[in-house]
Scaffold this motif. Structure first.
Motif, PDB file in Angstrom:
ATOM      1  N   SER A  37       1.223  -1.558   0.060  1.00  0.00           N
ATOM      2  CA  SER A  37      -0.102   0.189  -0.023  1.00  0.00           C
ATOM      3  C   SER A  37       0.438   1.807  -0.120  1.00  0.00           C
ATOM      4  O   SER A  37       2.280   1.290   0.449  1.00  0.00           O
ATOM      5  CB  SER A  37      -0.946   0.154   1.440  1.00  0.00           C
ATOM      6  OG  SER A  37      -2.236  -1.093   1.195  1.00  0.00           O
ATOM      7  N   THR A  42      -1.649   2.826  -8.085  1.00  0.00           N
ATOM      8  CA  THR A  42      -2.739   3.113  -7.754  1.00  0.00           C
ATOM      9  C   THR A  42      -2.307   3.962  -9.180  1.00  0.00           C
ATOM     10  O   THR A  42      -3.471   4.749  -9.827  1.00  0.00           O
ATOM     11  CB  THR A  42      -3.821   3.139  -7.362  1.00  0.00           C
ATOM     12  OG1 THR A  42      -4.161   1.715  -6.293  1.00  0.00           O
ATOM     13  CG2 THR A  42      -5.212   3.639  -7.440  1.00  0.00           C
ATOM     14  N   GLN A  83     -12.348  -1.313  -7.704  1.00  0.00           N
ATOM     15  CA  GLN A  83     -12.805  -2.493  -5.832  1.00  0.00           C
ATOM     16  C   GLN A  83     -14.434  -1.444  -5.964  1.00  0.00           C
ATOM     17  O   GLN A  83     -15.074   0.014  -6.357  1.00  0.00           O
ATOM     18  CB  GLN A  83     -12.041  -1.720  -4.897  1.00  0.00           C
ATOM     19  CG  GLN A  83     -12.126  -2.983  -3.786  1.00  0.00           C
ATOM     20  CD  GLN A  83     -11.132  -2.674  -2.723  1.00  0.00           C
ATOM     21  OE1 GLN A  83     -10.532  -2.243  -2.808  1.00  0.00           O
ATOM     22  NE2 GLN A  83     -10.985  -3.229  -1.509  1.00  0.00           N
ATOM     23  N   ASP A 161      -8.044  -1.669 -10.795  1.00  0.00           N
ATOM     24  CA  ASP A 161      -7.796  -1.542  -9.298  1.00  0.00           C
ATOM     25  C   ASP A 161      -8.898  -2.425  -8.729  1.00  0.00           C
ATOM     26  O   ASP A 161      -9.911  -2.328  -7.755  1.00  0.00           O
ATOM     27  CB  ASP A 161      -8.051   0.036  -9.363  1.00  0.00           C
ATOM     28  CG  ASP A 161      -7.592   0.508  -8.706  1.00  0.00           C
ATOM     29  OD1 ASP A 161      -6.198   0.241  -8.148  1.00  0.00           O
ATOM     30  OD2 ASP A 161      -7.146   1.712  -8.259  1.00  0.00           O
ATOM     31  N   GLU A 162      -7.302  -3.012  -8.106  1.00  0.00           N
ATOM     32  CA  GLU A 162      -8.307  -4.009  -7.098  1.00  0.00           C
ATOM     33  C   GLU A 162      -9.401  -4.366  -7.340  1.00  0.00           C
ATOM     34  O   GLU A 162     -10.427  -4.007  -6.271  1.00  0.00           O
ATOM     35  CB  GLU A 162      -8.113  -2.791  -5.959  1.00  0.00           C
ATOM     36  CG  GLU A 162      -6.650  -2.865  -5.450  1.00  0.00           C
ATOM     37  CD  GLU A 162      -5.739  -3.327  -4.286  1.00  0.00           C
ATOM     38  OE1 GLU A 162      -6.839  -4.477  -3.735  1.00  0.00           O
ATOM     39  OE2 GLU A 162      -4.499  -3.810  -3.833  1.00  0.00           O
ATOM     40  N   GLY A 165     -11.366  -7.277  -5.085  1.00  0.00           N
ATOM     41  CA  GLY A 165     -10.567  -7.085  -3.347  1.00  0.00           C
ATOM     42  C   GLY A 165     -11.821  -6.743  -2.295  1.00  0.00           C
ATOM     43  O   GLY A 165     -11.549  -7.410  -1.090  1.00  0.00           O
ATOM     44  N   ARG A 172     -14.257 -14.109  -5.004  1.00  0.00           N
ATOM     45  CA  ARG A 172     -13.167 -13.649  -6.272  1.00  0.00           C
ATOM     46  C   ARG A 172     -12.235 -14.134  -6.593  1.00  0.00           C
ATOM     47  O   ARG A 172     -12.501 -14.358  -7.981  1.00  0.00           O
ATOM     48  CB  ARG A 172     -12.017 -13.448  -4.749  1.00  0.00           C
ATOM     49  CG  ARG A 172     -10.553 -13.021  -4.974  1.00  0.00           C
ATOM     50  CD  ARG A 172     -10.392 -11.935  -3.965  1.00  0.00           C
ATOM     51  NE  ARG A 172      -8.943 -11.397  -4.383  1.00  0.00           N
ATOM     52  CZ  ARG A 172      -8.221 -10.174  -3.558  1.00  0.00           C
ATOM     53  NH1 ARG A 172      -8.334  -9.840  -2.693  1.00  0.00           N
ATOM     54  NH2 ARG A 172      -7.429  -9.599  -4.111  1.00  0.00           N
ATOM     55  N   THR A 194      -3.244  -5.119  -7.973  1.00  0.00           N
ATOM     56  CA  THR A 194      -3.209  -5.740  -6.769  1.00  0.00           C
ATOM     57  C   THR A 194      -2.151  -5.709  -5.660  1.00  0.00           C
ATOM     58  O   THR A 194      -0.934  -5.461  -5.961  1.00  0.00           O
ATOM     59  CB  THR A 194      -3.959  -6.803  -6.322  1.00  0.00           C
ATOM     60  OG1 THR A 194      -3.912  -8.175  -5.794  1.00  0.00           O
ATOM     61  CG2 THR A 194      -2.067  -7.724  -7.510  1.00  0.00           C
ATOM     62  N   HIS A 195      -3.012  -5.738  -4.160  1.00  0.00           N
ATOM     63  CA  HIS A 195      -1.974  -5.973  -3.737  1.00  0.00           C
ATOM     64  C   HIS A 195      -1.418  -7.750  -3.056  1.00  0.00           C
ATOM     65  O   HIS A 195      -0.612  -7.605  -2.096  1.00  0.00           O
ATOM     66  CB  HIS A 195      -2.004  -5.000  -1.854  1.00  0.00           C
ATOM     67  CG  HIS A 195      -3.187  -5.728  -1.239  1.00  0.00           C
ATOM     68  ND1 HIS A 195      -4.045  -5.372  -0.831  1.00  0.00           N
ATOM     69  CD2 HIS A 195      -3.414  -6.492  -0.391  1.00  0.00           C
ATOM     70  CE1 HIS A 195      -5.353  -5.805  -0.946  1.00  0.00           C
ATOM     71  NE2 HIS A 195      -5.005  -6.600  -0.314  1.00  0.00           N
ATOM     72  N   ASP A 196      -2.434  -8.388  -3.253  1.00  0.00           N
ATOM     73  CA  ASP A 196      -2.212  -9.853  -3.366  1.00  0.00           C
ATOM     74  C   ASP A 196      -1.323 -10.540  -4.579  1.00  0.00           C
ATOM     75  O   ASP A 196      -1.936 -11.100  -5.538  1.00  0.00           O
ATOM     76  CB  ASP A 196      -3.688  -9.963  -3.138  1.00  0.00           C
ATOM     77  CG  ASP A 196      -3.852 -12.007  -3.329  1.00  0.00           C
ATOM     78  OD1 ASP A 196      -2.902 -12.936  -3.641  1.00  0.00           O
ATOM     79  OD2 ASP A 196      -5.037 -12.574  -2.838  1.00  0.00           O
ATOM     80  N   GLU A 199      -2.813 -13.582  -6.398  1.00  0.00           N
ATOM     81  CA  GLU A 199      -4.544 -12.820  -7.457  1.00  0.00           C
ATOM     82  C   GLU A 199      -3.006 -12.639  -9.141  1.00  0.00           C
ATOM     83  O   GLU A 199      -3.582 -12.623  -9.668  1.00  0.00           O
ATOM     84  CB  GLU A 199      -4.698 -12.088  -6.863  1.00  0.00           C
ATOM     85  CG  GLU A 199      -5.052 -11.068  -8.083  1.00  0.00           C
ATOM     86  CD  GLU A 199      -6.588 -10.189  -7.377  1.00  0.00           C
ATOM     87  OE1 GLU A 199      -7.990 -10.833  -7.162  1.00  0.00           O
ATOM     88  OE2 GLU A 199      -6.136  -9.285  -6.927  1.00  0.00           O
TER      89      GLU A 199
END
Length: 379
Positions: A37, A42, A83, A161-162, A165, A172, A194-196, A199
């Protein structure tokens, strides 16, 4: 699409939010930005459709300078899914999907036709969902509408963008599968944030692991990053169990899918199915609806008192598609407490996958991993 030396510096700040970012995004591929983050992923993506104006640098889409286009014209050419879907609450599903074609001046008949086509494409039956409002949809259905809206005007580039999420893990996984299925048909150029990391591995043709100010720590294929992280920070993202993460690279379509021992359509009589199961010496059968989609599992002992297959047994909980990863399959098998059902591109029954298939694959991956570490020499 190319980003060359793109920088974003906000007034009154010493450090740039994004500093000298350069990247080529291959046409027709999914490139995933992954990072912690606040690293600027983004911000970088939003500069592509100029929701955030770059301070300096150059962005070209299909050879055309995006910074010289009218910003509204550009945004209508670039699909954008976020999101929470970001749907207009007072618009119906159809009106939400038809927004950009309407702004582009398409006539009503063409818009209506495109809306129905998009709803079919993302697995929402127009007969059921056309006139519904966002508040009447589940989170997963809202995200499908968001993706349909982003694709409605057939943009060559899609920014995401996510987008998945905010939904539960099963939904998901299903939405990720849906995106991969759509991509095999549509071949869009997609930038996905994503931050995953799991994914990113599942969806990306290429992954950009980003550090502070959107510094590119590594930009490569998922298997190359899993096998050879560029530095300790990237290795931290990959995390423990890299061989288990290889399950995210393998798809259900890559392994053996077996038919359920007995299947039945919902209109058949319980007595017939009970006999069929007794003949096959099996205790479970899979019930399919009229469109060949799996709906319920039933045990032979539940058929003695059942009046209809529509209510016998229990609903199929978590299923997987041919696009799903073996990681998804393992989770579905554990959730279901037995074989996981495999479906095709329109939700139709294809077969089942069992725990042995997945564990055998894990064993094989571990052996290959050990061979690689031993320089290919086995004792």
């Amino acid at each position: 699409m190319q980003l060359e030396n793109v920088t974003k510096r906000y007034p009154g700040t010493r450090e740039a939010a994004v500093d000298d970012f350069s990247m080529t995004v291959p046409a027709g591929k999914i490139v995933v930005f992954v990072g912690p983050s606040g690293c600027g992923k983004t911000t970088t993506m939003r500069m592509i459709n100029r929701l955030i104006e770059p301070t300096s640098g150059r962005i070209t889409i299909g050879g055309e300078d995006a910074l010289k286009l009218n910003a509204d014209t550009l945004r209508r050419r670039v699909g954008y899914a976020i999101q929470q879907a970001g749907l207009f609450p007072h618009f119906t599903v159809a009106q939400n999907i038809g927004v950009v074609p309407g702004l582009l001046g398409w006539d009503k008949k063409r818009v209506d036709s495109r809306v129905e086509e998009m709803m079919d494409l993302v697995g929402l039956d127009p007969a059921d969902y056309y006139h519904r409002y966002p508040r009447q949809l589940s989170g997963g259905q809202q995200q499908r509408v968001g993706v349909a809206r982003a694709l409605a005007a057939d943009p060559p580039v899609l920014l995401m963008d996510e987008p998945f999420g905010a939904v539960d893990p099963i939904t998901r996984g299903n939405l990720q599968d849906e995106l991969l299925r759509l991509q095999t048909e549509l071949k869009k150029t997609i930038v996905f944030v994503t931050h995953d990391f799991d994914e990113a591995v599942k969806l990306g043709d290429k992954i950009a692991v980003l550090g502070n100010q959107s510094t590119i720590l590594q930009y490569d294929t998922p298997d190359a990053i899993l096998a050879n992280p560029a530095n300790d920070t990237v290795a931290g993202f990959v995390g423990a169990g890299a061989s288990l993460k290889q399950l995210t690279l393998l798809r259900v379509r890559d392994v053996e899918i077996t038919p359920a021992p007995v299947t039945a359509t919902v209109g058949e009589s319980p007595a017939q199915i009970k006999q069929k199961m007794a003949d096959a010496k099996v205790s479970f059968a899979l019930i399919l609806d009229q469109r060949n989609r799996p709906i319920r599992w039933v045990h032979i002992r539940e058929l003695g008192t059942a009046t209809s297959l529509a209510s016998a047994g229990r609903p199929v909980g978590d299923s997987v598609s041919l696009q799903s990863t073996l990681q998804d399959a393992l989770e579905a098998i554990l959730t279901e407490g037995g074989n996981a059902v495999v479906t095709g591109s329109r939700g139709e029954y294809v077969g089942t996958i069992d725990i042995k298939t997945v564990t055998d694959t894990i064993q094989q991956l571990r052996e290959e991993h050990a061979d690689d570490h031993n320089g290919g020499v086995t004792a």
